[in-house]
Motif scaffolding. Sequence first.
Motif, PDB file in Angstrom:
ATOM      1  N   LYS A  44       0.863  -1.178   0.000  1.00 32.46           N
ATOM      2  CA  LYS A  44       0.000   0.000   0.000  1.00 32.46           C
ATOM      3  C   LYS A  44       0.899   1.226   0.000  1.00 32.46           C
ATOM      4  CE  LYS A  44      -3.009   2.426   3.222  1.00 32.46           C
ATOM      5  NZ  LYS A  44      -3.643   2.346   4.532  1.00 32.46           N
ATOM      6  N   TRP A  45       0.560   2.221  -0.816  1.00 34.11           N
ATOM      7  CA  TRP A  45       1.306   3.473  -0.825  1.00 34.11           C
ATOM      8  C   TRP A  45       0.966   4.279   0.420  1.00 34.11           C
ATOM      9  CZ3 TRP A  45       5.229   4.401  -3.909  1.00 34.11           C
ATOM     10  CH2 TRP A  45       5.299   3.764  -5.147  1.00 34.11           C
ATOM     11  N   VAL A  46       1.970   4.852   1.055  1.00 31.79           N
ATOM     12  CA  VAL A  46       1.781   5.758   2.181  1.00 31.79           C
ATOM     13  C   VAL A  46       2.632   6.997   1.924  1.00 31.79           C
ATOM     14  CG1 VAL A  46       1.244   3.957   3.873  1.00 31.79           C
ATOM     15  CG2 VAL A  46       3.611   4.673   3.558  1.00 31.79           C
ATOM     16  N   GLN A  56       1.121  16.201  -9.310  1.00 37.14           N
ATOM     17  CA  GLN A  56       0.319  14.987  -9.516  1.00 37.14           C
ATOM     18  C   GLN A  56       0.764  14.182 -10.731  1.00 37.14           C
ATOM     19  OE1 GLN A  56      -3.570  16.781  -9.672  1.00 37.14           O
ATOM     20  NE2 GLN A  56      -3.970  16.328  -7.524  1.00 37.14           N
ATOM     21  N   ILE A  57       1.243  14.850 -11.764  1.00 42.58           N
ATOM     22  CA  ILE A  57       1.681  14.140 -12.964  1.00 42.58           C
ATOM     23  C   ILE A  57       2.930  13.323 -12.656  1.00 42.58           C
ATOM     24  CG2 ILE A  57       2.583  14.427 -15.311  1.00 42.58           C
ATOM     25  CD1 ILE A  57       0.755  16.963 -15.455  1.00 42.58           C
ATOM     26  N   THR A  58       3.917  13.940 -12.013  1.00 38.14           N
ATOM     27  CA  THR A  58       5.141  13.229 -11.661  1.00 38.14           C
ATOM     28  C   THR A  58       4.851  12.116 -10.667  1.00 38.14           C
ATOM     29  OG1 THR A  58       6.418  15.241 -12.065  1.00 38.14           O
ATOM     30  CG2 THR A  58       7.503  13.504 -10.810  1.00 38.14           C
ATOM     31  N   ASP A  59       3.958  12.364  -9.715  1.00 34.19           N
ATOM     32  CA  ASP A  59       3.547  11.347  -8.747  1.00 34.19           C
ATOM     33  C   ASP A  59       2.992  10.122  -9.474  1.00 34.19           C
ATOM     34  OD1 ASP A  59       2.718  10.446  -5.933  1.00 34.19           O
ATOM     35  OD2 ASP A  59       0.760  10.537  -6.940  1.00 34.19           O
ATOM     36  N   ALA A  60       2.112  10.353 -10.446  1.00 32.81           N
ATOM     37  CA  ALA A  60       1.526   9.240 -11.204  1.00 32.81           C
ATOM     38  C   ALA A  60       2.588   8.502 -12.007  1.00 32.81           C
ATOM     39  CB  ALA A  60       0.423   9.760 -12.129  1.00 32.81           C
ATOM     40  N   GLN A  61       3.541   9.225 -12.582  1.00 27.65           N
ATOM     41  CA  GLN A  61       4.606   8.587 -13.348  1.00 27.65           C
ATOM     42  C   GLN A  61       5.472   7.701 -12.452  1.00 27.65           C
ATOM     43  OE1 GLN A  61       6.354  12.194 -14.998  1.00 27.65           O
ATOM     44  NE2 GLN A  61       5.720  11.563 -17.056  1.00 27.65           N
ATOM     45  N   ILE A  62       5.820   8.223 -11.284  1.00 27.11           N
ATOM     46  CA  ILE A  62       6.653   7.452 -10.349  1.00 27.11           C
ATOM     47  C   ILE A  62       5.928   6.188  -9.923  1.00 27.11           C
ATOM     48  CG2 ILE A  62       7.613   7.453  -8.012  1.00 27.11           C
ATOM     49  CD1 ILE A  62       8.200  10.502  -8.500  1.00 27.11           C
ATOM     50  N   TYR A  89       7.822   7.053  -1.116  1.00 29.33           N
ATOM     51  CA  TYR A  89       8.960   7.560  -1.871  1.00 29.33           C
ATOM     52  C   TYR A  89       9.143   9.028  -1.551  1.00 29.33           C
ATOM     53  CZ  TYR A  89       5.945  10.008  -5.149  1.00 29.33           C
ATOM     54  OH  TYR A  89       5.033  10.877  -5.696  1.00 29.33           O
ATOM     55  N   GLN A  90      10.348   9.489  -1.785  1.00 30.19           N
ATOM     56  CA  GLN A  90      10.683  10.903  -1.679  1.00 30.19           C
ATOM     57  C   GLN A  90      11.541  11.241  -2.881  1.00 30.19           C
ATOM     58  OE1 GLN A  90      11.767  12.336   2.356  1.00 30.19           O
ATOM     59  NE2 GLN A  90      11.509  10.200   2.953  1.00 30.19           N
ATOM     60  N   ASN A 159      10.011   7.110 -19.636  1.00 30.50           N
ATOM     61  CA  ASN A 159      10.995   6.094 -20.009  1.00 30.50           C
ATOM     62  C   ASN A 159      12.195   6.115 -19.064  1.00 30.50           C
ATOM     63  OD1 ASN A 159       9.480   5.152 -22.151  1.00 30.50           O
ATOM     64  ND2 ASN A 159      10.495   6.448 -23.656  1.00 30.50           N
ATOM     65  N   ASN A 160      12.639   7.313 -18.669  1.00 32.98           N
ATOM     66  CA  ASN A 160      13.756   7.443 -17.739  1.00 32.98           C
ATOM     67  C   ASN A 160      13.387   6.845 -16.380  1.00 32.98           C
ATOM     68  OD1 ASN A 160      16.409   8.304 -17.193  1.00 32.98           O
ATOM     69  ND2 ASN A 160      15.669  10.192 -16.269  1.00 32.98           N
ATOM     70  N   LEU A 161      12.183   7.129 -15.904  1.00 32.84           N
ATOM     71  CA  LEU A 161      11.717   6.561 -14.633  1.00 32.84           C
ATOM     72  C   LEU A 161      11.597   5.042 -14.718  1.00 32.84           C
ATOM     73  CD1 LEU A 161       9.006   9.039 -13.353  1.00 32.84           C
ATOM     74  CD2 LEU A 161      10.877   8.098 -12.016  1.00 32.84           C
TER      75      LEU A 161
END
Length: 175
Positions: A44-46, A56-62, A89-90, A159-161
Amino acid sequence: MQRGFRISLAVLAITLLTCGVALAQEVKSQAMPGTDFSKYHTYKWVVVEGAKQPNQITDAQIKQAVESQLASKGLSKVESDPADLYISYQVAVQQQTQWNAYGTGGMRWGGGMGTATQSTINIGTLVLDFYDPATKQLVWTGSATKTLNPSSNQEKNQNNLNKAMAKLLKNYPPK
């Protein structure tokens, strides 16, 4: 004359190799000794309180990059408890402070005593932490540098992620 050419060629080759290494993503991870990773099947993500979060975009990509790697290892994401692992994650696009919470406090799973340590995250770094909710202990942590480079090319960023998370989670679970 030929000896000087060979030396110049060798210096050029070493310089090119060094440049390639300097630009490559670097990953490292640590696991809590004695942890039985075979018991972890769900996560579960916390969110770590006080940690800076990306948009939010970067969060979704990660999350997409991490989730695809974990799914390939047989782990399933759940939205509510019980979960075998809590994952957070941080990120740092510039140098920032990272907080690591241990004990019965610090995360969002209840009050009590706890400690936190501070370290520095370097530019473009993503730190991924896995906590055991039963023991409230960090059981695995990993970081990937030169991973986040926000640009206008969203496909290149993803792609980098993806590449970084595949490299970071290649040896998860630890043997």
